[in-house]
Design a protein around this motif. Structure first.
Motif, PDB file in Angstrom:
ATOM      1  N   LEU A  88       4.881  -7.015  -1.133  1.00 44.40           N
ATOM      2  CA  LEU A  88       5.437  -5.927  -1.946  1.00 44.40           C
ATOM      3  C   LEU A  88       4.338  -5.003  -2.487  1.00 44.40           C
ATOM      4  O   LEU A  88       4.562  -3.808  -2.668  1.00 44.40           O
ATOM      5  CB  LEU A  88       6.310  -6.469  -3.061  1.00 44.40           C
ATOM      6  N   GLU A  89       3.137  -5.578  -2.734  1.00 49.48           N
ATOM      7  CA  GLU A  89       1.997  -4.739  -3.127  1.00 49.48           C
ATOM      8  C   GLU A  89       1.629  -3.791  -1.990  1.00 49.48           C
ATOM      9  O   GLU A  89       1.381  -2.605  -2.216  1.00 49.48           O
ATOM     10  CB  GLU A  89       0.777  -5.601  -3.464  1.00 49.48           C
ATOM     11  N   LEU A  90       1.576  -4.352  -0.781  1.00 51.30           N
ATOM     12  CA  LEU A  90       1.251  -3.535   0.391  1.00 51.30           C
ATOM     13  C   LEU A  90       2.294  -2.448   0.590  1.00 51.30           C
ATOM     14  O   LEU A  90       1.963  -1.283   0.828  1.00 51.30           O
ATOM     15  CB  LEU A  90       1.149  -4.414   1.635  1.00 51.30           C
ATOM     16  N   ARG A  91       3.568  -2.813   0.482  1.00 47.77           N
ATOM     17  CA  ARG A  91       4.653  -1.828   0.642  1.00 47.77           C
ATOM     18  C   ARG A  91       4.502  -0.695  -0.366  1.00 47.77           C
ATOM     19  O   ARG A  91       4.621   0.470  -0.026  1.00 47.77           O
ATOM     20  CB  ARG A  91       6.006  -2.499   0.468  1.00 47.77           C
ATOM     21  N   SER A  92       4.231  -1.043  -1.594  1.00 50.41           N
ATOM     22  CA  SER A  92       4.071  -0.047  -2.649  1.00 50.41           C
ATOM     23  C   SER A  92       2.894   0.883  -2.359  1.00 50.41           C
ATOM     24  O   SER A  92       3.003   2.102  -2.505  1.00 50.41           O
ATOM     25  CB  SER A  92       3.885  -0.754  -3.987  1.00 50.41           C
ATOM     26  N   GLN A  93       1.758   0.305  -1.942  1.00 47.10           N
ATOM     27  CA  GLN A  93       0.578   1.114  -1.619  1.00 47.10           C
ATOM     28  C   GLN A  93       0.858   2.069  -0.462  1.00 47.10           C
ATOM     29  O   GLN A  93       0.468   3.236  -0.505  1.00 47.10           O
ATOM     30  CB  GLN A  93      -0.609   0.214  -1.258  1.00 47.10           C
TER      31      GLN A  93
END
Length: 133
Positions: A4-9
């Motif tokens: 989810l961090e990657l998706r947000s970035q």
């Protein structure tokens, strides 16, 4: 890094390039999804650039270091260019600038599928101490 961090970035980085999903009832949302391998999204229309992030990173055997072996994780992301604005090259440029050692590989697709261009992008994860073997 968590998925989810990657998706947000990625969503923040590619705000201008991401296309849109039109869901049942006419609801529009950015065309970015986190899916398991083989999973698809049904009942949606895509316009522009779709981004699909594989939920689980690929784990390599690792690299030998002086006193340990360091495992590598690669996030696999698919950039799929549908009808609409053609923004895949801009997205690839931004991804390679933001994430070092990014590899982009063209992916074949069926003619008549509506896809104009498609890439598989592999982003190396910055590993923490738990990934040292």
């Amino acid at each position: 890094m968590k998925v989810l961090e990657l998706r947000s970035q990625i969503q923040e980085l590619l705000t201008d390039e991401i296309g849109s999903y039109t869901l049942p009832g006419g609801v529009e949302t950015p065309a970015i999804a986190v899916l398991d391998s083989g999973e698809t999204i049904s009942d949606r229309t895509v316009t522009g650039l779709e981004i699909i992030i594989r939920r689980v990173p690929i784990r390599n055997d690792g690299k030998a270091m002086f006193d340990c072996v360091r495992a590598d994780r690669l996030w696999q992301i698919f950039l799929v260019q549908w009808q609409g604005d053609h923004t895949i090259q801009d997205a690839l440029d931004k991804l390679t600038q933001k994430f070092p050692n990014t590899k982009a590989i063209p992916v074949r697709f069926e003619k008549g599928s509506g896809i104009r261009e498609q890439f598989s992008v592999r982003i190396s994860d910055e590993l923490d101490a738990l990934d040292w073997i």
